[in-house]
Write an enzyme that holds these catalytic residues in place. Structure first.
Site, short mmCIF file in Angstrom:
data_model
loop_
_atom_site.label_atom_id
_atom_site.label_comp_id
_atom_site.label_asym_id
_atom_site.label_seq_id
_atom_site.Cartn_x
_atom_site.Cartn_y
_atom_site.Cartn_z
N GLN A 121 2.03 -1.97 5.83
CA GLN A 121 2.33 -0.60 6.27
C GLN A 121 2.70 -0.50 7.76
O GLN A 121 3.62 0.24 8.11
CB GLN A 121 1.14 0.30 5.94
CG GLN A 121 1.54 1.71 5.59
CD GLN A 121 0.44 2.42 4.79
OE1 GLN A 121 -0.61 2.73 5.32
NE2 GLN A 121 0.70 2.66 3.52
N ASP A 153 1.09 -4.30 12.71
CA ASP A 153 -0.22 -4.59 13.30
C ASP A 153 -1.20 -5.11 12.25
O ASP A 153 -2.09 -5.91 12.56
CB ASP A 153 -0.80 -3.34 13.93
CG ASP A 153 0.22 -2.60 14.78
OD1 ASP A 153 0.09 -2.63 16.01
OD2 ASP A 153 1.18 -2.01 14.22
N PHE A 154 -1.07 -4.65 11.01
CA PHE A 154 -2.03 -5.03 9.98
C PHE A 154 -1.76 -6.44 9.45
O PHE A 154 -2.55 -6.97 8.67
CB PHE A 154 -2.03 -4.05 8.80
CG PHE A 154 -2.06 -2.60 9.21
CD1 PHE A 154 -2.60 -2.20 10.42
CD2 PHE A 154 -1.52 -1.62 8.38
CE1 PHE A 154 -2.61 -0.85 10.80
CE2 PHE A 154 -1.53 -0.29 8.74
CZ PHE A 154 -2.07 0.10 9.95
N GLU A 195 0.85 -1.19 0.00
CA GLU A 195 0.00 0.00 0.00
C GLU A 195 0.88 1.24 0.00
O GLU A 195 1.75 1.40 0.86
CB GLU A 195 -0.93 -0.04 1.22
CG GLU A 195 -1.93 -1.18 1.12
CD GLU A 195 -2.50 -1.64 2.47
OE1 GLU A 195 -2.39 -0.89 3.46
OE2 GLU A 195 -3.05 -2.76 2.52
N GLU A 241 -5.10 -6.47 2.69
CA GLU A 241 -3.94 -7.25 3.16
C GLU A 241 -4.04 -8.72 2.80
O GLU A 241 -3.03 -9.38 2.57
CB GLU A 241 -3.74 -7.05 4.66
CG GLU A 241 -3.14 -5.71 5.05
CD GLU A 241 -4.15 -4.57 5.02
OE1 GLU A 241 -5.35 -4.86 4.92
OE2 GLU A 241 -3.74 -3.40 5.10
N HIS A 262 -1.30 0.55 16.43
CA HIS A 262 -0.19 0.94 15.54
C HIS A 262 1.14 0.91 16.28
O HIS A 262 2.05 1.65 15.93
CB HIS A 262 -0.41 2.35 14.99
CG HIS A 262 -1.54 2.47 14.02
ND1 HIS A 262 -2.85 2.45 14.40
CD2 HIS A 262 -1.56 2.61 12.67
CE1 HIS A 262 -3.63 2.60 13.34
NE2 HIS A 262 -2.88 2.69 12.28
C1 LIG Z 1 -5.87 -2.74 7.65
C2 LIG Z 1 -5.15 -1.45 7.47
N1 LIG Z 1 -4.36 -1.29 6.40
C3 LIG Z 1 -3.69 -0.13 6.21
C4 LIG Z 1 -3.81 0.89 7.11
C5 LIG Z 1 -3.01 2.18 6.92
N2 LIG Z 1 -3.91 3.25 6.51
C6 LIG Z 1 -4.48 4.08 7.39
S1 LIG Z 1 -5.57 5.12 6.70
C7 LIG Z 1 -5.28 4.47 5.18
C8 LIG Z 1 -6.04 4.98 4.01
C9 LIG Z 1 -7.50 4.73 4.17
O1 LIG Z 1 -8.17 5.12 3.04
P1 LIG Z 1 -9.74 5.32 3.06
O2 LIG Z 1 -10.40 4.08 3.57
O3 LIG Z 1 -10.15 5.80 1.73
O4 LIG Z 1 -9.98 6.43 4.17
P2 LIG Z 1 -9.49 7.93 4.14
O5 LIG Z 1 -8.18 7.99 4.82
O6 LIG Z 1 -9.45 8.39 2.73
O7 LIG Z 1 -10.54 8.65 4.92
C10 LIG Z 1 -4.33 3.47 5.24
C11 LIG Z 1 -3.83 2.71 4.09
C12 LIG Z 1 -4.63 0.68 8.23
N3 LIG Z 1 -4.77 1.60 9.17
N4 LIG Z 1 -5.29 -0.48 8.38
#
Ligand SMILES: Cc1ncc(C[n+]2csc(CCOP(=O)(O)OP(=O)(O)O)c2C)c(N)n1
Ligand SMILES: Cc1ncc(C[n+]2csc(CCOP(=O)(O)OP(=O)(O)O)c2C)c(N)n1
Ligand SMILES: [Mg+2]
Ligand SMILES: [Mg+2]
Lengths: 317, 343, 343, 317
Positions: C82, C85-86, C29, C60, C128
């Site tokens: 990333q 934890d994930f 990601e 994931e 995290h």
């Molecule tokens: C399972 C998981 N994968 C990756 C992340 C890292 N991460 C946090 S926010 C984010 C983007 C999320 O995108 P979206 O669902 O569109 O929400 P937005 O931030 O745009 O509101 C990512 C990849 C996470 N917190 N949890």
């Protein structure tokens, strides 16, 4: 469909059926290791799809994997010996019924975790695309698996990366004991394809001709760079979920209704009536297969057990 | 009727608790119409209806997440995961959500959730044979329970259901005394002696964090879990004939762990062997060993011995499967090795 | 140019390996256009193109599964998760598939797959901040790597990429020397001394299973991982001033674990403290403690001491977060407690 | 929409905006613990949906949760103090920005794992259905989350169990740095609803009136036993993904284009022109909110830090 293809498919279907009938007997009459999930009734799906595949195309399979393996060309001796947990099994007795694989024919393996093979097939499709040689990858899975996160994520990834993958959902009405109408509020799993921006198709999974025709289009599209397809094959399992499971959750009538459309019977009728084959030709195929299966049993019986610590060789490469 | 099998003991506990508190609901794959892969929930759909006994899609993330959401808002779900191996599919919900939500939210919420799952190797190869207790022991916020007898199973399940925290409740396949779906009843219970104590048909609970000394002895401490408790009792009986007096401790709950009982025993015997069916590295036995090395070191007369599955997935072929599982003979040898060491 | 930060060392390793073997592909990601949450893959999209450096959906399960499928069929994927934890979201793919496929298939296939993931607590609360190495140590079929210096990071990542097995490669956030997305650079690297050895711009590998003695000493053995290596080196320096000669061992790979180096050290010092940033129960330190209690018991002059996060999720408020992480002062005290014990 | 509702929603949107603008300043000008993900630009979604909810309805939120919390009625003092990691924070400093919750108003919590709140909201919906009092549950999540297995499984479960849940997808074009067109091969996430057999709707997420109207129908349907709905709100975040993230992956033009449809500006125009409110009325609301926010900062400053071992109280109940 030419005669050669038709006979090839017929033989494969009969192989799968007879292989499993034999297994059922074996499980009844002698101590066999592990368990098994039978594919009886669903043969048209594996065979119709795999008839389009080359050795270097990839397949991932499920806990109900014997059919996919045989259809993809895994040697029956190796499959049978694996059921016997013998050293000569195609996985050397390490995996058994739920993990049969043969890389030499592109069978990446049956996987016992429902849905888990879907993203793995996407990954194999990624390799195909990366190599650019027109290979494709196929994931077989059940109606139950269509409710797993792995289904969603795997198909979506294949769709957005335009990978050459055919997702074949074998909707045999039940996931273990649970009717698909009690696990999803839709009638056709193929309708989920639209949510990934890929073609979805409902196919009569009891009719190998239809499976062959529709999956042919999907394979062709994938080979040409057109991306994945979701094929839902409507089918039914004639046996219990596993081994001797009695299926009290479904009616005898339902089973009988589906058995009227036994894919092998249907295809025989077509071969005899439309393709003008002779009964005898088919019977000979049946007899050949019987011999092959018997031989696979005695091959397995003759084969040595693994050594107790053979497993140590396979933990790491 | 007294429950002689764990499957019946668990069912009794569920029925009694569900009759007591209508907020208790059951969910899981094939638990309602079919009655559960190992028949624990058989008949409960008829007794309590489909609002309280729910078949689910094959969606471990969703069913665990839904159970958490329900627990956060007032229900008390008991979730069955068909094989504990499939907990891997729900790991985020179990370990990042259920275990941590109350904590992250500063104690605003309780998560009265029980997750039941069968463990143990019974001829089904690497993806259906694991014993994954240690993953959850390594996840603060979860309690971890692993009964070895009908008596313990019933009392502990009741405690788990009444607990306001997420509880991982592991059940050994060979101890159910019931057949797996469509299979011959692969079971070890006929073979067990009176240590396999039945559960009376009455309301009782067993507190978490209290180990049970299944057999007392003075020469060597054996800590064992689940099915291994019984294997160790048999080993102990044989060793008794050779004059070695083995104490067999069953922690029953791994979180909280009754360190005191284990340490006291080691102070008495000076020797300890830990027997578990999970894999060795970072496993149940590692933790117990570390507790002893930290708290009872100067009492030890022999190295702390772990007898677990070596670091390998479980192979399919019976001859190999049995080679990786702790066997009675092996347990006997290991016990002897610490008993005759340092004397 | 020599890499003084782990982020640069890792990037160098990736670039050199990708130039060497075109089957190496990267996915994860935000790794391509954005260059990765911690900037490890910055610039690689431009260098190697979008067929080899791929942004993925937030999926994931799929990205791990796809990496496995690709690895089974001839590619050599390096997957970034990333935050570690994930990994919980991909646990089935990692632990039931990647770790077991080769085994279940009787050795027919190799899975040359590296999964990189940041660990450690840096003010982001319970979801995290974890260090989950132990889950994967407890999963046979995976190798587990955890470097503490740029030098080790580069050499170990190259070995990981060339390995034909799935390798879990953990990277500590405070050691990258790079900012997390949009954040101030939370880093500890400026503060470290020459133990934070730079990686030369040349091709070298570091074999798995060989611990590195980061500081040799005679009085007490300290085994530490990741960021804790540096905290222990500092503690050792201070203790040196008080006349306590500490040996600091960095296993570098947890699977395979270099038991020999640890045991030899304990045979020399008679004392051991294990310092890790994961939670205590069934953690990294539990395993190392058990290894010592099994193999070097009679050399021990003091209890085996584990210094890890107590059994709690990581709280958000800095004052609480720091209270649960092993601190230099606490490490010093624990070392003293074993040094002065039993003398 | 009556004036009272309109003003209520306007005030909430302004609260969220100003709360985050204040936070941005705070992060720039003093050491603040942790990080944050800002909701600027997306206020109409949380506010339009939550305007239909009662205190005993449930909401799950995401890493970008400040807006949902304030919209659902969590006291600003508690949210601000949580950002400061103070003992008086609504989670006592245990969770910080990514885990704000207040059970007293049905806010079940922001969740830092993308997608994880979706099945949890389904579970809360299960409780609602079980109780039969007409409560509903809402899951907010992003476009990125729609590719998680949790999305698929959670919505499917809610659909087949007909749970009173509204799934609100905030499609703000990016998941972190990645455009939704690079993570899915469809244009509208709402189209996935068909795959679960539930209604799906695309909504202009910059227009609080439309969000209010469409979510009203979904909430109503849910309360009456009609089951779940998937609402996709097209929106945009005006700030970086987190804290000071620079968003080099998108163009200034794109941002400026979206800013023309700033949901607060749009709603102000409506209030002034169509509802004939006076500028001054709005300014007064703004001034009230400013005071409230300033007060929340000084409340937080005045508040004590947690004790170092407070955390021990919260591991187990
Ligand atoms: C399972 C998981 N994968 C990756 C992340 C890292 N991460 C946090 S926010 C984010 C983007 C999320 O995108 P979206 O669902 O569109 O929400 P937005 O931030 O745009 O509101 C990512 C990849 C996470 N917190 N949890
Ligand atoms: C993740 C996971 N959950 C549950 C199971 C147990 N299980 C094995 S097969 C099966 C039913 C699968 O149904 P379906 O996908 O329709 O395939 P079918 O058996 O009908 O061919 C279940 C629940 C499993 N193996 N993996
Ligand atoms: Mg099925
Ligand atoms: Mg987004």
């Amino acid at each position: 469909m030419d005669k050669e293809t038709a006979l090839f498919m017929y033989k494969k279907m009969v192989q799968i059926r007879k292989f499993e009938e034999k297994l059922y007997q074996l499980f009844l009459t002698r101590p066999m290791p592990g368990s098994m999930h039978q594919y009886n009734g669903e043969e048209a799906v594996a065979v119709g799809v795999c008839a389009h595949l080359n050795k270097d195309d990839y397949v991932t399979s499920t806990h109900r994997g014997h059919g996919h393996c045989i259809a993809k060309g895994v040697e029956i001796n190796g499959v049978m010996a694996e059921m016997f947990a013998k050293k000569t099994g195609c996985c050397k007795g390490m995996g058994g019924s739920m993990h049969i694989a043969d890389f030499s024919v592109g069978m990446l393996g049956a996987i016992g975790i429902v849905g888990a093979g879907i993203p793995i097939a996407a990954g194999a499709g990624w390799t195909c695309k990366y190599r650019g040689k027109g290979q494709v990858s196929v994931a077989f899975f059940g109606d139950g698996a269509a409710n797993e996160g792995a289904f969603h994520e795997g198909i979506n990834l294949a769709a957005v990366w335009k990978l050459p993958v055919i997702f074949v959902c074998e909707n045999n009405v039940y996931g273990f004991s649970t009717h698909y109408r009690r696990t999803m509020a839709i009638e056709n799993i193929a309708d989920r394809a639209a949510g990934y921006g890929i073609p979805g198709m409902v196919v009569d999974g009891m009719d190998v001709k239809e499976v062959y025709a529709e999956s042919g289009k999907a394979v062709e599209r994938a080979r040409k760079g057109g991306g994945p397809t979701l094929l839902e094959c409507k089918t039914y399992r004639f046996m219990g979920h596993s081994r001797f499971e009695k299926s009290a959750y479904r009616t005898k009538e339902e089973l009988e209704e589906w058995k009227k459309r036994d894919p092998i019977k249907l295809f025989e009728e077509f071969l005899l009536k439309d393709m003008k084959l002779k009964r005898q030709e088919l019977d000979e195929i049946g007899a050949d297969v019987d011999r092959e299966i018997e031989e696979s049993v005695s091959f397995s019986e003759r084969s040595p057990d693994p050594e107790p610590d053979d497993y140590k060789k396979y933990i790491f490469a | 009727m007294e429950a002689k099998k764990i499957v019946d003991a668990l069912r009794q506990a569920l029925i009694e608790e569900m009759e007591r508190d209508e907020n208790i609901v059951l969910l899981g794959e094939d638990i309602a119409v079919f009655g559960g892969g190992y028949r624990v929930t058989e008949g409960l759909l008829d007794m309590f209806g489909e609002e309280r006994v729910k078949d689910t899609p094959i969606s471990e993330i969703a069913i665990t997440g839904a159970a958490i959401g329900a627990a956060m808002t007032g229900l008390r779900p008991v979730l069955e995961i068909q094989f504990n191996d499939f907990l891997a599919c729900a790991m985020d919900q179990v370990c990042n959500q259920a275990a941590k939500v109350r904590f992250m939210l500063g104690g605003q919420v309780k998560i009265p959730l029980v997750i039941r799952a069968p463990v143990g190797a019974t001829g089904r190869a690497a993806q259906h044979s694991q014993s994954l207790e240690a993953w959850f022991m390594h996840t603060p916020g979860l309690k971890v329970v692993f009964p070895s007898t009908p008596y313990d199973a019933k009392g502990l399940l009741k405690t788990a259901i009444r607990d306001d925290n997420p509880v991982m409740f592991f059940e050994h396949k060979l101890l159910y005394g019931a057949a797996s779906p469509g299979g011959k009843a692969k079971t070890a219970v006929d073979d067990l002696n009176e240590a396999f104590k039945p559960a009376p048909e009455e309301d009782y609970t067993i507190p978490f964090g209290i180990a049970d000394i299944k057999k007392s002895g003075n020469d060597v401490t054996v800590v064992a879990t689940g099915f291994m408790v019984h294997r160790c009792i048999k080993a102990a009986q044989k060793l008794g004939e050779e004059g070695i007096d083995v104490e067999v401790i069953d922690p029953r709950t791994l979180v909280p762990l009754d360190k005191t009982t284990i340490i006291r025993s080691v102070e008495k015997t000076g020797r300890i062997v830990i027997v578990s069916e999970d894999v060795l590295t970072c496993g149940v036995a590692s933790e117990i060993s570390a507790v002893v090395a930290e708290n009872a070191l100067f009492y030890l007369d022999a190295p702390v011995k772990r007898v677990s599955v070596p670091d390998t997935p479980i192979p399919f072929a019976p001859v190999m499967e049995q080679a990786v599982l702790p066997q009675e003979e092996q347990i006997i040898q290991e016990i002897k090795s610490v008993v005759y060491r340092g004397i």
